[in-house]
Design a protein around this motif. Structure first.
Motif, PDB file in Angstrom:
ATOM      1  N   TYR A   1       0.854  -1.182   0.000  1.00 28.30           N
ATOM      2  CA  TYR A   1       0.000   0.000   0.000  1.00 28.30           C
ATOM      3  C   TYR A   1       0.895   1.238   0.000  1.00 28.30           C
ATOM      4  N   SER A   2       0.362   2.331  -0.541  1.00 25.89           N
ATOM      5  CA  SER A   2       1.105   3.582  -0.495  1.00 25.89           C
ATOM      6  C   SER A   2       0.206   4.693   0.019  1.00 25.89           C
ATOM      7  N   ALA A   3       0.828   5.668   0.655  1.00 28.82           N
ATOM      8  CA  ALA A   3       0.140   6.873   1.111  1.00 28.82           C
ATOM      9  C   ALA A   3       1.107   8.027   0.947  1.00 28.82           C
ATOM     10  N   GLY A   4       0.624   9.125   0.377  1.00 30.93           N
ATOM     11  CA  GLY A   4       1.545  10.213   0.119  1.00 30.93           C
ATOM     12  C   GLY A   4       0.853  11.541  -0.093  1.00 30.93           C
ATOM     13  N   VAL A   5       1.659  12.528  -0.476  1.00 29.31           N
ATOM     14  CA  VAL A   5       1.177  13.877  -0.713  1.00 29.31           C
ATOM     15  C   VAL A   5       1.906  14.459  -1.919  1.00 29.31           C
ATOM     16  N   ILE A   6       1.161  15.140  -2.767  1.00 29.92           N
ATOM     17  CA  ILE A   6       1.723  15.847  -3.922  1.00 29.92           C
ATOM     18  C   ILE A   6       1.751  17.331  -3.580  1.00 29.92           C
ATOM     19  N   VAL A   7       2.906  17.941  -3.687  1.00 30.41           N
ATOM     20  CA  VAL A   7       3.091  19.343  -3.314  1.00 30.41           C
ATOM     21  C   VAL A   7       3.425  20.156  -4.555  1.00 30.41           C
ATOM     22  N   ASP A   8       2.724  21.244  -4.773  1.00 26.48           N
ATOM     23  CA  ASP A   8       2.977  22.126  -5.915  1.00 26.48           C
ATOM     24  C   ASP A   8       4.036  23.160  -5.559  1.00 26.48           C
ATOM     25  N   GLY A   9       4.972  23.363  -6.496  1.00 26.77           N
ATOM     26  CA  GLY A   9       5.995  24.373  -6.312  1.00 26.77           C
ATOM     27  C   GLY A   9       5.622  25.695  -6.963  1.00 26.77           C
ATOM     28  N   LYS A  10       6.504  26.686  -6.828  1.00 29.90           N
ATOM     29  CA  LYS A  10       6.283  27.993  -7.444  1.00 29.90           C
ATOM     30  C   LYS A  10       6.795  27.979  -8.878  1.00 29.90           C
ATOM     31  N   PRO A  11       6.226  28.814  -9.753  1.00 28.70           N
ATOM     32  CA  PRO A  11       6.680  28.862 -11.148  1.00 28.70           C
ATOM     33  C   PRO A  11       8.171  29.199 -11.251  1.00 28.70           C
TER      34      PRO A  11
ATOM     35  N   ALA B   1      11.027  30.463 -13.981  1.00 34.66           N
ATOM     36  CA  ALA B   1      11.234  31.097 -15.288  1.00 34.66           C
ATOM     37  C   ALA B   1      12.283  30.325 -16.083  1.00 34.66           C
ATOM     38  N   PRO B   2      12.291  30.466 -17.424  1.00 39.38           N
ATOM     39  CA  PRO B   2      13.325  29.805 -18.245  1.00 39.38           C
ATOM     40  C   PRO B   2      14.727  30.184 -17.784  1.00 39.38           C
ATOM     41  N   GLY B   3      15.564  29.160 -17.579  1.00 41.09           N
ATOM     42  CA  GLY B   3      16.931  29.383 -17.141  1.00 41.09           C
ATOM     43  C   GLY B   3      17.085  29.583 -15.644  1.00 41.09           C
ATOM     44  N   ALA B   4      15.980  29.732 -14.936  1.00 41.87           N
ATOM     45  CA  ALA B   4      16.035  29.951 -13.488  1.00 41.87           C
ATOM     46  C   ALA B   4      15.963  28.629 -12.731  1.00 41.87           C
ATOM     47  N   THR B   5      16.193  28.722 -11.441  1.00 39.61           N
ATOM     48  CA  THR B   5      16.187  27.542 -10.574  1.00 39.61           C
ATOM     49  C   THR B   5      15.187  27.727  -9.436  1.00 39.61           C
ATOM     50  N   GLY B   6      14.429  26.695  -9.163  1.00 37.08           N
ATOM     51  CA  GLY B   6      13.477  26.699  -8.053  1.00 37.08           C
ATOM     52  C   GLY B   6      13.583  25.413  -7.266  1.00 37.08           C
ATOM     53  N   SER B   7      12.841  25.324  -6.179  1.00 37.46           N
ATOM     54  CA  SER B   7      12.945  24.126  -5.335  1.00 37.46           C
ATOM     55  C   SER B   7      11.609  23.804  -4.673  1.00 37.46           C
ATOM     56  N   ILE B   8      11.480  22.539  -4.277  1.00 43.52           N
ATOM     57  CA  ILE B   8      10.356  22.052  -3.477  1.00 43.52           C
ATOM     58  C   ILE B   8      10.942  21.332  -2.277  1.00 43.52           C
ATOM     59  N   ASP B   9      10.557  21.761  -1.085  1.00 42.55           N
ATOM     60  CA  ASP B   9      11.110  21.206   0.145  1.00 42.55           C
ATOM     61  C   ASP B   9      10.012  20.552   0.977  1.00 42.55           C
ATOM     62  N   VAL B  10      10.242  19.305   1.373  1.00 44.08           N
ATOM     63  CA  VAL B  10       9.326  18.614   2.278  1.00 44.08           C
ATOM     64  C   VAL B  10      10.162  17.779   3.252  1.00 44.08           C
ATOM     65  N   PRO B  11      10.174  18.144   4.533  1.00 41.39           N
ATOM     66  CA  PRO B  11      10.937  17.364   5.516  1.00 41.39           C
ATOM     67  C   PRO B  11      10.329  15.981   5.746  1.00 41.39           C
ATOM     68  N   LEU B  12      11.181  15.048   6.112  1.00 45.43           N
ATOM     69  CA  LEU B  12      10.789  13.676   6.446  1.00 45.43           C
ATOM     70  C   LEU B  12      11.160  13.406   7.887  1.00 45.43           C
ATOM     71  N   TYR B  13      10.185  12.973   8.681  1.00 48.27           N
ATOM     72  CA  TYR B  13      10.470  12.570  10.062  1.00 48.27           C
ATOM     73  C   TYR B  13      10.415  11.049  10.148  1.00 48.27           C
ATOM     74  N   VAL B  14      11.477  10.461  10.680  1.00 48.62           N
ATOM     75  CA  VAL B  14      11.530   9.014  10.906  1.00 48.62           C
ATOM     76  C   VAL B  14      12.075   8.798  12.310  1.00 48.62           C
ATOM     77  N   GLY B  15      11.201   8.454  13.247  1.00 51.10           N
ATOM     78  CA  GLY B  15      11.695   8.298  14.605  1.00 51.10           C
ATOM     79  C   GLY B  15      10.632   7.893  15.593  1.00 51.10           C
ATOM     80  N   PRO B  16      10.940   8.035  16.875  1.00 50.59           N
ATOM     81  CA  PRO B  16      10.033   7.613  17.940  1.00 50.59           C
ATOM     82  C   PRO B  16       8.871   8.584  18.115  1.00 50.59           C
ATOM     83  N   GLN B  17       7.811   8.090  18.745  1.00 51.78           N
ATOM     84  CA  GLN B  17       6.655   8.929  19.037  1.00 51.78           C
ATOM     85  C   GLN B  17       6.886   9.688  20.347  1.00 51.78           C
ATOM     86  N   ASP B  18       7.843  10.605  20.283  1.00 51.97           N
ATOM     87  CA  ASP B  18       8.136  11.480  21.410  1.00 51.97           C
ATOM     88  C   ASP B  18       7.241  12.705  21.287  1.00 51.97           C
ATOM     89  N   GLN B  19       6.251  12.817  22.172  1.00 55.53           N
ATOM     90  CA  GLN B  19       5.240  13.855  22.020  1.00 55.53           C
ATOM     91  C   GLN B  19       5.830  15.261  22.029  1.00 55.53           C
TER      92      GLN B  19
END
Length: 567
Positions: free
Chosen positions: A304-314, A316-334
Motif C-alpha cells: 500500500y502507499s500513502a503520500g502527498v503531492i506538493v505544488d511548487g512555485k513557477p 522562469a526559463p533558465g532559473a532555478t526553483g525548489s520544493i522542500d518537504v521534511p521527512l520525520y523518521v523516529g520515535p513517538q516522542d510527544q
C-alpha cells in the motif's frame, strides 16, 4: 436489586472480555491477503505520477490514465549509499533516490535487543520505504537512476548537518538535484528537489512524497495482548487526525467512485505511517499555504502507499526553483513531534480520553524526572491517583462493607421469600432502608473513575519511554510481558484476596463462582500484557485491599460499640 445489578455487570464483563479475546485471535490468525493488482485508474486520475505511486484525482491536473501498471514491485536495487549520523544509519538507493533503510541507533529491535530498530526497511521479510519524485512525463522520480554526487557520508565531529546529493536530467534537459540534509540530534531529514528550467517556457513543478509498505508491523504483538493502530494517517486543519486503515484503502480500490474518507486537496497538513511507538511522516510546511494533494493507493504484491503531492512555485526559463518537504523518521516522542508539525503529536493516540490521558503522561514523566525509573514512577503515580479518589473509594468501601455485615440478614430473607421474588425484592429494599445502605453505593464511585483508569491504561500502553525500560530484577522491559509471569501471578493472588475481602452475594453460588473465576481469567490475560500495565493493576489492587480492610475494621468496631451500648 443488588443481585440483579451485580449479575448484569458480571455478564457484561465476561461478554466484552470474550468478544475482545476472540477479536484478537481472529486478527492474529487470519490469512494474509492475496496479492492484488490495483484497479486501473479512472479517467480523472493523474497521468503524471509514476507506476506504483498513483494519486487521487486532482482538479488542477488530470488526464486519461496512470502510465503503466500500478504495481508494488520494486525496481532492482542499484548503488546503495549508507549515511551515518548520531541517531540513525540510513540507506539510500540511487535507483529512485529511495530511502530503503533507517536504523534508529537509540532504539533496540524487538527480536534482537543488540540490534537497532529498523523504522524503514526493504528485504525479504518486509517492505517499508520512503519514496519521492517529480510529477510529470520525463521528469526524475522514484524509478529513475540517479547519479550520486561525491561527498561525506558520516556526520563529522562538530558538524551539525550532512548533505547527500543525487542528480538527474529530465528528458527535456531540466537539471534536477535531490538533496537529503541530516541534522545532529534530530530525526528530521530535509528533502529538497532543486530544478533548473532548461525550457523556453515557465515551469510550475510538482513533487510527490510517499511511503510504500506492507501491512506487517516491526513491533511484535501477541494475539491476546492489546495492540495499537498500524497504518496511514492524514492530518489537516479541517479534518484533523484521520486514520485511513488498510481496509479503507481496499474499499477505495474496489470502488473508485466511493467517497473518500479524507479531504484530498488542501493547503496544509501532512501524511504519515504509524506503528506502535514509532512514526514516519512527510511534513510539508504550512507557513506558505502551499497547495497539496493527499492520496492513498492499494498496490500489487500486498503493498500500500500513502503520500502527498506538493505544488511548487513557477520557475522562469533558465532559473532555478525548489520544493522542500521534511521527512520525520523516529520515535513517538510527544514533545519532539509537537515541534515538528502541528498535530503530529496526535500519533500518540489515547482515543476519546486524550484530555485526561495527556496530563497523566505529563505527570508520569515529571515523576520520572525525580525518580529516574519508570517502574517506580508508575507505582507512585498509582498511589497518587488512588489518594485523589480516596473519598469516593472510601464511600464505596463502606457501602460494600455494610453489605457484608448484613449478609446474614439477606440470606435469611432469601430463605424465607425464595419462592416469591416480588416479596423478596420488597423486603430487601426495606432492609437497605433500615440499615441505611445504598445498593449502588459500591458501583457509582467506580463508574466515575473508569475514564481515568482507561486513560492511564492507554498512557502506559502508548508511551515509548516505557519501551525497553527496566524496573527491578527480572523486569527489563516494562513494555513487554513479564518473562517469568511473576507479576500476573501476584495480581491473581491480590485479586483473589480482594474478592475474599469484599462482600459477595453469598447465597448465590453462581455469582460466587464467577467472582472467584474472574481473578484467574484476568491473570491469564495479563500474562500477555505489558508488565508496566500489570504493575499498575497490581499496585491498584493492593491499595484497594488495604483500604477495604481498613474500612471493614472500622465498621466492625462501630458495630461492636453500638452493640455494647445496647447492653
Amino acid at each position: 436489586m443488588k443481585t440483579d445489578t451485580q449479575r448484569l455487570i458480571l455478564v457484561m464483563i465476561f461478554l466484552l472480555s470474550g468478544f475482545w479475546l476472540w477479536e484478537r485471535w481472529q486478527v492474529a490468525h487470519q490469512p494474509p491477503p492475496p496479492p492484488v493488482t490495483a484497479a486501473p485508474a479512472t479517467p480523472a486520475a493523474r497521468n503524471d505520477v509514476p507506476a506504483g505511486s498513483a494519486a487521487a484525482p486532482s482538479a488542477a491536473t488530470s488526464a486519461a490514465s496512470v502510465p503503466g501498471a500500478a504495481t508494488g514491485t520494486a525496481p532492482a536495487a542499484g548503488e546503495i549509499v549508507t549515511v551515518h549520523t548520531d541517531l540513525m544509519d540510513v540507506d539510500i538507493d540511487n535507483v529512485g533516490g529511495v530511502i530503503t533503510r533507517v536504523a534508529l541507533l537509540k532504539h533496540r529491535s524487538e527480536g534482537a535487543k543488540d540490534e537497532p530498530y529498523l523504522a524503514l526497511q526493504r528485504n525479504a521479510e518486509r517492505t517499508f520505504v520512503a519514496q519521492s519524485g517529480l510529477v510529470g512525463k520525463g521528469l526524475p522520480n522514484h524509478t529513475t537512476t540517479w547519479q550520486v554526487e561525491p561527498g561525506p557520508r558520516e556526520l563529522a565531529s562538530g558538524a551539525d548537518t550532512l548533505d547527500v546529493k543525487l542528480a538527474a536530467t529530465a528528458e527535456n534537459g531540466d537539471r534536477v538535484t535531490l538533496t537529503y540534509t541530516f541534522h545532529r540530534g534530530s530525526y528530521l531529514v530535509d528533502t529538497r528537489y532543486t530544478i533548473t528550467n532548461a525550457a523556453s517556457a515557465p515551469l510550475t513543478p510538482s513533487a510527490y512524497f510517499q511511503f510504500t509498505r506492507d501491512t506487517k508491523s516491526a513491533v511484535v504483538h501477541h494475539s491476546m495482548a492489546p495492540s495499537s493502530y498500524v497504518g496511514p494517517v492524514i492530518y489537516d486543519a479541517a479534518d484533523k487526525y484521520k486514520k485511513v486503515d488498510f481496509g479503507e484503502i481496499d474499499k477505495d480500490a474496489a470502488d473508485p467512485s466511493r467517497k473518500s474518507p479524507y479531504t484530498k486537496n488542501n493547503d496544509n497538513g501532512w501524511v504519515a505511517m504509524v506503528e506502535h511507538y514509532f512514526v514516519t511522516a512527510w511534513v510539508p510546511s504550512d507557513a506558505a499555504k502551499t497547495p497539496r494533494e493527499f492520496y492513498t493507493r492499494k498496490l500489487g504484491d500486498g503493498l500500500y502507499s500513502a503520500g502527498v503531492i506538493v505544488d511548487g512555485k513557477p520557475i522562469a526559463p533558465g532559473a532555478t526553483g525548489s520544493i522542500d518537504v521534511p521527512l520525520y523518521v523516529g520515535p513517538q516522542d510527544q514533545q519532539v513531534l509537537g515541534g515538528v508539525a502541528k498535530g503530529l503529536d496526535l500519533v500518540v493516540d489515547y482515543g476519546i480520553f486524550t484530555i485526561i490521558a495527556a496530563p497523566l503522561f505529563i505527570f508520569l514523566k515529571w515523576l520520572h524526572g525525580y525518580l529516574g525509573n519508570w517502574g517506580w514512577s508508575i507505582v507512585v503515580m498509582t498511589i497518587v491517583i488512588k489518594g485523589f479518589f480516596y473519598p469516593l473509594n472510601a464511600r464505596a468501601a463502606r457501602s460494600m462493607a455494610k453489605m457484608k455485615l448484613v449478609a446474614p440478614k439477606m440470606k435469611a430473607l432469601q430463605e424465607q421469600y425464595g419462592k416469591d421474588k416480588q416479596q423478596l425484592q420488597i423486603r430487601m429494599m426495606e432492609l437497605y432502608k433500615t440499615e441505611k445502605i445504598n445498593p449502588l453505593g459500591g458501583c457509582l464511585p467506580i463508574l466515575v473513575q473508569i475514564p481515568v483508569f482507561i486513560s492511564l491504561y492507554w498512557v502506559l500502553l502508548s508511551a515509548i519511554e516505557l519501551r525497553h525500560a527496566p524496573w527491578i530484577g527480572w523486569i527489563h522491559d516494562l513494555a513487554a510481558p513479564d518473562p517469568y509471569f511473576i507479576l500476573p501471578v501476584l495480581y491473581a493472588i491480590s485479586a483473589w484476596a480482594q474478592v475474599k475481602l469484599s462482600p459477595t452475594p453469598a447465597t448465590d453460588p453462581i455469582q460466587q463462582k464467577m467472582f472467584q473465576i474472574m481473578p484467574i481469567a484476568f491473570s491469564v490475560m495479563f500474562v500477555f500484557f505489558p508488565s508496566g500495565l500489570v504493575l499498575y493493576w497490581l499496585v491498584n489492587n493492593l491499595l484497594q485491599i488495604a483500604q477495604q480492610w481498613h474500612v471493614n475494621r472500622m465498621l466492625e468496631r462501630d458495630a461492636a460499640t453500638a452493640a455494647a451500648k445496647k447492653r
